[in-house]
Motif scaffolding. Sequence first.
Motif, short mmCIF file in Angstrom:
data_model
loop_
_atom_site.label_atom_id
_atom_site.label_comp_id
_atom_site.label_asym_id
_atom_site.label_seq_id
_atom_site.Cartn_x
_atom_site.Cartn_y
_atom_site.Cartn_z
N GLY B 34 0.82 -1.21 0.00
CA GLY B 34 0.00 0.00 0.00
C GLY B 34 0.84 1.24 0.00
O GLY B 34 1.85 1.33 -0.69
N ALA B 35 0.39 2.21 0.81
CA ALA B 35 1.01 3.53 0.72
C ALA B 35 2.48 3.50 1.07
O ALA B 35 3.28 4.20 0.47
CB ALA B 35 0.29 4.48 1.67
N GLU B 37 4.58 1.44 0.32
CA GLU B 37 5.36 0.98 -0.82
C GLU B 37 5.76 2.15 -1.71
O GLU B 37 6.89 2.22 -2.17
CB GLU B 37 4.52 -0.01 -1.62
N ILE B 38 4.83 3.05 -1.95
CA ILE B 38 5.19 4.15 -2.82
C ILE B 38 5.87 5.27 -2.06
O ILE B 38 6.53 6.11 -2.64
CB ILE B 38 3.97 4.72 -3.57
N LEU B 39 5.69 5.28 -0.76
CA LEU B 39 6.32 6.36 -0.01
C LEU B 39 7.81 6.12 0.13
O LEU B 39 8.62 7.03 0.00
CB LEU B 39 5.68 6.47 1.38
N LEU B 202 -3.51 9.61 2.05
CA LEU B 202 -2.46 8.60 1.91
C LEU B 202 -1.41 8.74 3.00
O LEU B 202 -0.88 7.75 3.50
CB LEU B 202 -1.78 8.74 0.54
#
Lengths: 95, 288
Positions: B34-35, B37-39, B202
């Motif tokens: 989720g978040a 991962e992209i953060l 997010l």
Amino acid sequence: MNHTPVPGRTLVALIAEELEACIGCNECLFVCPALEEPITVVRLNAETLREPISGSVARFARSCYQCGACSAPDVCPVGLHRDTMMLLLKARLLR
Amino acid sequence: MHIYYKPRRRNGAHRASREHNRPAWRSPPKRTEGAREILSQEHLPPGAPTRGETGYPWFSLSWPRDWGRLGATAGVVSLAVATYVLYLRAGLPAEPASLLGLGYALAGTGCFLCALCGYRAQRRAHPVSRLGHLHTLLEWHYSYAILALALLALHSFGHMDPHLSGTYAGFSLFALVGSGYLGRVLDHLLPRLGAMEVNRALAGEADVLARMAPPVNLAPLLGPTRQLRDPARPASDASALRRVAFYRTLRACWRRCHIALAGLACILTVWHLAFVTWLFWTGRLSVP
């Protein structure tokens, strides 16, 4: 209405699933009035969640005005929500 | 809590491929997905830029790419203004019914029709020839609108008598072009506000993930609008969802207003043309 119950999941996880389901037909980009430079949906998918955002995709994300043309019922053959993916890409640009 | 999410379906030739590509329902993802991962962007290959392009300014002026369109628009407006000035200096009659005035009216009405029908007709045509074609058409839509407003303003020669039918047609065109530029501003501001809401949600999601608590659910963004009214949804993301839905509704309202103004401008223009034709026909108006 036969709706499938789905347990609570994050937006990012759902978008990752939709990105996997994308067949790369570019229909969403063909009907987009905000797309100025020709980019492919494969590249857009790659940069929506994971890869660093390139200049052309960033310009496209900034110029997208969420008109919803890409998510109209008769556009995407797979029924994906490209407008919400673009919203996530915009949120990534804000980080 | 269950959020009811129905993937969009459509009858037709693509059903088989959709069924094939539709993701199967799986168990909820691990909390590490989720978040976060992209953060963190831990997935990036070695040597790759860590962030890529960032930044989303409130207002941005991009360098124009289509100089031909801009040049054509500026050239036609300049030519029309130069002709207007020379015409007035020559002491010729400055009347909307003069030869030059009628020429402005003809050209302006043509540009108005191009702005009115060109983009809409091409947008409905399918398949579109190439990527970015609609953007070019939209830019021409703006140019035709500017040309129509400029040429029809010159056609009036400053006559804004409330007893003239053309005055109302001109004002409606002015309102139409003004609403178009208001829409351009909204098109830039509203998606950015929506992105800020999603970004905030997010960030909250990442905080929750870090505490290993149940993740914030933004899934209703992907579903039908009525899911936004789900009373069982957590209050933390409810306001974000409401605002994003409000921004989308606001843009849809603007679009309806713009189309209604276009219809009003069409009606008033047709009324003006019919009235002037009748005046010419009965001899009450003539070319000076």
